[in-house]
Write a protein that holds these residues in place. Structure first.
Motif, short mmCIF file in Angstrom:
data_model
loop_
_atom_site.label_atom_id
_atom_site.label_comp_id
_atom_site.label_asym_id
_atom_site.label_seq_id
_atom_site.Cartn_x
_atom_site.Cartn_y
_atom_site.Cartn_z
N HIS A 313 6.39 -1.67 5.16
CA HIS A 313 5.32 -0.75 4.77
C HIS A 313 5.75 -0.02 3.50
N ASP A 315 4.79 2.82 0.93
CA ASP A 315 3.95 3.99 0.70
C ASP A 315 3.93 4.36 -0.78
N HIS A 346 0.48 0.54 1.03
CA HIS A 346 -0.42 1.64 1.43
C HIS A 346 -0.62 2.52 0.21
N MET A 348 -1.72 5.41 -1.66
CA MET A 348 -2.17 6.82 -1.62
C MET A 348 -2.26 7.29 -3.06
N ASP A 458 -0.25 5.05 11.48
CA ASP A 458 0.74 5.42 10.46
C ASP A 458 1.00 6.92 10.45
ZN ZN Z 1 1.92 4.78 5.05
#
Ligand code: ZN
Ligand code: DX5
Length: 545
Positions: A313, A315, A346, A348, A458
């Protein structure tokens, strides 16, 4: 055409292969679940990511040839062809029935014998040990005719007891057949026991090297490793390649896994709802590498790879959408070559539609953008970009956000929905308890709409919250501090898997009750349940059986 299935969609297709195979076997009351399941990833990757083939035209002249030499894996093979579109999956229920074309061993497709042969089947696998010879014949003919069709052959390890296999193994390098790739389903079990007891094969690798084959050894259940090995094989010149795929017979159903009993035995039909729940219960653990010590991402990736994490994962934080910055696409691009574990990005970031190409080119297997940064038009733009690149698309929602209305019109294309269980921006935060019911409500409403993708939880996932989110319907669990704040990363990942498995077993016992088969189920699954008996509170019950 070559299917270019997205990572998560491919995982779902492989699940469907196992589900259709076991339903057919139970309905027939006979068949080979063990071999069908050990080769499911191999056949799934070949049909959905590698072979040039056309389910609407099984005799297309440009097609690659897939020879399944381990004929007894027919239920898994038929299920793969059906899920790929060669015939309806409903036909799996006619497996081994009188008059059905899906018999115990596959019959090569022939237009003249439409009702007695199977579209997509290239070779009638009767007694085993012959498929490699047939593949060499086809590969050699293609070379002589200057045709570009490749040949892939699936071998069982038990069948390599046959002398003919080694005659063939000598011939292929002699003719420099680099258009031939063999995959050895090394599940270490054959009809009457473990291969090393029946006829020791090890060292398998050295044997094929000595016969002048290019040899690649992999974990045969990791789709990324199968794809990588097939890519490497296609670069080899003047030599055939064999991929030794280390697999587990019966993988997918715990009490069948690595168990010779389930070589050629059918489960009871009344157990099917439980077996399907278990197969659909497959989950992925996704360590988040921003947790723990600052950066040092390469080292962390290597550690979780050794810890048997399923995906990584990533981020991505731009300091605008969230009050923190981590890394962007360029860092992901640098990390890509160090592992073939799938990357779950992911995003953001405030404007994903302005940067989507960068993440596509960075080598992500899954790209998730936040619903809060998008609207229908922007999402449609991102969808086209991500999907045409064969990458799984995801949408994330913050704790206070519901899935936006416009997202429901893209459910067929959305492979994952991240439900944030903390406010995004930092690792090590506390899990927000209300998110458990949010996930189960969402899971219920999505199921009603036919959603086939994943729900990913998450934030604040650890050994206790992982059970809650899994029970609620999450099938991808991100874990940052629960993994990286632990000095022993392997144990941390094992702990998360253990707790999830306990939840799965609890749900299966519940289902066994609902179906009135608790005792039979516990007997069938005893060796799996004994180690978990105290956590499941069934010690006395097991001891009385
Ligand atoms: Zn995440
Ligand atoms: C937070 C991130 C999460 C976080 C997970 O915004 O999206 O992935 O890194 O870390 P833990 O598991 O420690 O909450």
């Amino acid at each position: 055409m070559i299917f270019h299935m997205r990572y998560l969609d491919l995982k779902r297709k492989i699940q469907e292969i196992r589900i259709n195979a076991i339903e057919g076997i139970a309905e027939a009351g006979s068949g080979h679940p063990g071999a069908s399941f050990s080769a499911a990833e191999i056949m799934g990757v070949l049909y959905f990511r590698r072979l040039r083939h056309d389910p609407t035209n099984p005799i297309w002249t440009e097609r690659d040839y897939f020879i399944n030499s381990k004929g007894h894996s027919a239920p898994g093979y038929y299920a793969t062809l059906a899920v790929a579109g060669y015939f309806s999956t409903f036909e799996m229920k006619s497996l081994r029935k009188f008059g059905s074309r899906l018999q115990g061993h596959p019959v090569r497709y022939s237009k003249l014998l439409q009702h007695h042969s199977v579209p997509g089947v290239e070779y009638s696998a009767g007694s085993e040990g012959i498929g490699l010879s047939v593949s060499i014949g086809i590969a050699l003919a293609n070379v002589i005719d200057n045709k570009k069709n490749n040949v892939y052959v699936l071998l069982g390890d038990g069948e390599t007891n046959e002398g003919q296999v080694w005659e063939a193994a000598m011939a292929a390098p002699k003719y420099k057949l680099d258009n031939l790739v063999a995959v050895l389903d090394r599940n270490k079990i054959q009809q009457d026991g473990f291969t090393e007891d029946v006829m020791p094969l090890d060292p398998v690798r050295d044997k094929w090297v000595a016969f002048n084959w290019n040899v690649i050894e992999i974990n045969g259940h990791k789709v990324e490793q199968i794809m990588d090995a097939l890519n490497k094989a296609s670069e080899i010149k003047d030599k055939p390649t064999i991929i030794i795929a280390n697999t587990i017979k019966g993988r997918g159903i715990k009490h069948m896994a690595n168990n010779p009993q389930w070589h050629g035995k059918a489960p009871q039909n009344k157990q099917i709802p439980l077996l399907i729940e278990e197969l659909k219960g497959e989950y992925l653990i996704a360590p988040s590498i921003i947790a723990g010590e600052k950066e040092n991402y390469e080292d962390k990736i290597k550690k979780v790879e050794r810890g048997d994490a399923d995906i990584i994962h990533l981020d991505v934080m731009d300091g605008k959408f969230v009050p923190n910055t981590t890394f962007l696409a360029d860092t992901i691009k640098k990390l890509r070559p160090i592992t073939n574990i799938p990357f779950d990005a992911h995003l953001m970031i405030e404007k994903p539609y302005d940067h989507i190409e960068e993440y596509i080119n960075a080598g992500c297997d899954i790209i998730t953008i936040h619903a809060e940064t998008c609207d229908n038009d922007k999402f449609r733009y991102i969808r086209e970009k991500v999907m045409s690149a064969g990458i799984s698309l995801g949408i994330a929602i913050n704790p206070e956000t519901e899935l936006p209305e416009w997202a429901f019109s893209y459910l067929d294309d959305i492979d994952v929905i991240i439900v944030m269980s903390v406010n995004p921006g930092f690792t090590g935060q506390k899990f927000i308890p209300e998110i458990t019911s949010k996930i189960s409500n969402l899971n219920r409403s999505l199921k009603l709409k036919g959603y086939k993708g994943y729900i990913e939880a998450d934030g604040g996932i650890d050994a206790s919250t992982v059970q809650r989110v899994y029970d609620a319907g999450a099938r991808i669990m991100v874990a940052g501090s629960a993994v990286f704040s632990n000095s022993d990363i392997n144990t941390a990942i094992l702990q998360l898997k253990h707790k999830t498995n306990v939840t799965l077993e609890r749900n299966l016992l519940k289902k066994a009750d609902e179906n009135g088969i608790r005792k039979d189920w516990i007997i069938a699954r005893k060796h799996i349940l004994i180690p978990l008996a105290s956590e499941l509170g069934i010690e006395d019950e097991i001891n009385q059986l």
